[in-house]
Design an enzyme around this catalytic site. Structure first.
Site, PDB file in Angstrom:
ATOM      1  N   LYS A 101      -0.517  -3.015   4.362  1.00 45.40           N
ATOM      2  CA  LYS A 101       0.509  -2.212   5.052  1.00 45.40           C
ATOM      3  C   LYS A 101       0.632  -2.583   6.525  1.00 45.40           C
ATOM      4  CE  LYS A 101      -0.730   2.098   4.743  1.00 45.40           C
ATOM      5  NZ  LYS A 101      -1.946   2.039   3.927  1.00 45.40           N
ATOM      6  N   ARG A 106     -14.054  -3.186  10.860  1.00 44.13           N
ATOM      7  CA  ARG A 106     -13.899  -1.753  11.089  1.00 44.13           C
ATOM      8  C   ARG A 106     -15.036  -0.984  10.431  1.00 44.13           C
ATOM      9  NH1 ARG A 106      -7.853   0.255   9.879  1.00 44.13           N
ATOM     10  NH2 ARG A 106      -8.991   1.785   8.662  1.00 44.13           N
ATOM     11  N   ARG A 154     -11.962  -7.944   5.749  1.00 43.10           N
ATOM     12  CA  ARG A 154     -10.998  -7.784   6.850  1.00 43.10           C
ATOM     13  C   ARG A 154     -11.683  -7.847   8.223  1.00 43.10           C
ATOM     14  NH1 ARG A 154      -6.712  -2.905   6.952  1.00 43.10           N
ATOM     15  NH2 ARG A 154      -8.531  -1.543   7.142  1.00 43.10           N
ATOM     16  N   ARG A 211       0.635  10.748   4.703  1.00 41.45           N
ATOM     17  CA  ARG A 211      -0.385  10.416   3.707  1.00 41.45           C
ATOM     18  C   ARG A 211      -0.634  11.582   2.759  1.00 41.45           C
ATOM     19  NH1 ARG A 211      -3.113   6.418   6.717  1.00 41.45           N
ATOM     20  NH2 ARG A 211      -5.068   5.595   6.102  1.00 41.45           N
ATOM     21  N   ARG A 268     -12.426   5.923   0.545  1.00 42.19           N
ATOM     22  CA  ARG A 268     -11.035   5.875   1.022  1.00 42.19           C
ATOM     23  C   ARG A 268     -10.061   5.663  -0.146  1.00 42.19           C
ATOM     24  NH1 ARG A 268     -11.136   1.293   5.109  1.00 42.19           N
ATOM     25  NH2 ARG A 268      -8.986   1.832   5.571  1.00 42.19           N
TER      26      ARG A 268
HETATM   27  P1  AMP Z   1      -5.696   3.517   8.661  1.00 42.56           P
HETATM   28  O1  AMP Z   1      -5.836   2.662   9.872  1.00 42.56           O
HETATM   29  O2  AMP Z   1      -4.271   3.866   8.351  1.00 42.56           O
HETATM   30  O3  AMP Z   1      -6.443   2.999   7.464  1.00 42.56           O
HETATM   31  O4  AMP Z   1      -6.389   4.935   9.018  1.00 42.56           O
HETATM   32  C1  AMP Z   1      -7.783   5.019   9.329  1.00 42.56           C
HETATM   33  C2  AMP Z   1      -8.247   6.436   9.155  1.00 42.56           C
HETATM   34  O5  AMP Z   1      -7.508   7.306  10.022  1.00 42.56           O
HETATM   35  C3  AMP Z   1      -8.051   7.012   7.767  1.00 42.56           C
HETATM   36  O6  AMP Z   1      -9.112   6.670   6.891  1.00 42.56           O
HETATM   37  C4  AMP Z   1      -8.011   8.504   8.069  1.00 42.56           C
HETATM   38  O7  AMP Z   1      -9.302   9.010   8.321  1.00 42.56           O
HETATM   39  C5  AMP Z   1      -7.236   8.544   9.372  1.00 42.56           C
HETATM   40  N1  AMP Z   1      -5.762   8.659   9.178  1.00 42.56           N
HETATM   41  C6  AMP Z   1      -4.795   7.733   9.468  1.00 42.56           C
HETATM   42  N2  AMP Z   1      -3.576   8.187   9.172  1.00 42.56           N
HETATM   43  C7  AMP Z   1      -3.747   9.425   8.672  1.00 42.56           C
HETATM   44  C8  AMP Z   1      -2.868  10.414   8.149  1.00 42.56           C
HETATM   45  N3  AMP Z   1      -1.536  10.213   8.077  1.00 42.56           N
HETATM   46  N4  AMP Z   1      -3.407  11.583   7.709  1.00 42.56           N
HETATM   47  C9  AMP Z   1      -4.746  11.809   7.771  1.00 42.56           C
HETATM   48  N5  AMP Z   1      -5.636  10.917   8.230  1.00 42.56           N
HETATM   49  C10 AMP Z   1      -5.144   9.734   8.680  1.00 42.56           C
END
Ligand code: AMP
Length: 225
Positions: free
Chosen positions: A24, A168, A135, A97, A179
């Protein structure tokens, strides 16, 4: 600019859905740069808050480290607050999400979904696990690499800015599983929400990057789907 303005004018909102590791961030940011969209990533906004030790960041950190979702009200306030400051069409990565977030976003954008397009990237869990475990991200500019599929020219440093590459914290195998579980539980209703409204377009995320980009470009220019 308010949410209503964003879809009331000729502007568009493109929402990227998909599990962690499906690409994404890579696809959404590339398309944003090419097509002149502002790129808004909830994960990046959260990480900036965690890094900056804001009160929101302090609250969000423990959820993120466990691979859990940050509470809806916190994330929604953060993203819509940020959208208020952004001009022009936007690409949303990682938000909404949950169903509650999707409903809040629809309310923010106003009646109907004119000018809203949803790209739903999909891939099998095993593919996602392998991709996430490899990654690497640049500390300097955020560019994303993969140890095997998309390695940097020089080990450990970014091709673009020379920054250090890191893994990360939540890309560790035990957190990845959590996740993916969270994704399937929480985000399937979001996909259904947009499918029911005929806004979602499924795009395979396990193809070579160029192929996925081309499919998304065609969708955005209205050539298919
Ligand atoms: P990402 O970089 O999109 O994988 O997000 C990393 C982490 O941030 C996720 O595992 C969640 O803990 C949190 N996070 C990101 N976007 C959201 C969202 N829309 N709602 C809730 N938690 C989020």
């Amino acid at each position: 600019m308010t949410g209503q303005d964003k879809v009331g004018s000729a502007l568009r909102v493109v929402i990227f859905l998909g599990p962690p590791g499906v690409g994404k961030g890579t696809v959404a940011s590339r398309i944003a740069a090419e097509e002149g969209f502002q790129f808004v990533s909830s994960g990046d906004l959260l990480r900036a808050n965690v890094g900056g030790r804001t009160s929101l960041g302090e609250e969000a950190r423990r959820y993120m480290e466990a691979g859990d979702l940050v509470p809806d009200d916190l994330v929604t306030r953060m993203v819509t607050g940020h959208l208020d400051t952004v001009e022009g069409p936007v690409i949303l990565d990682g938000f909404p999400r949950t169903l509650a977030q999707a409903e809040e976003l629809s309310a923010y954008l106003g009646n109907g979904h004119d000018g809203v397009l949803v790209v739903d990237l999909t891939a099998a869990d095993q593919f996602l696990k392998d991709r996430l475990a490899g990654r690497l991200i640049c500390r300097g500019c955020g560019r994303i690499y993969h140890r095997v599929n998309l390695p940097p020219r020089r080990d450990g440093s970014c091709d673009d800015c020379g920054g250090e590459l890191y893994q990360r914290e939540d890309d560790r195998p035990e957190v990845i599983l959590e996740r993916l579980k969270v994704y399937h539980r929480q985000s399937a209703p979001v996909r259904d929400y947009y499918r029911e409204r005929r806004l979602a377009h499924t795009v395979p995320g396990d193809r070579p990057l160029e192929e996925t980009l081309e499919t998304v470009r065609r969708l955005i220019s209205g050539d298919s789907g």
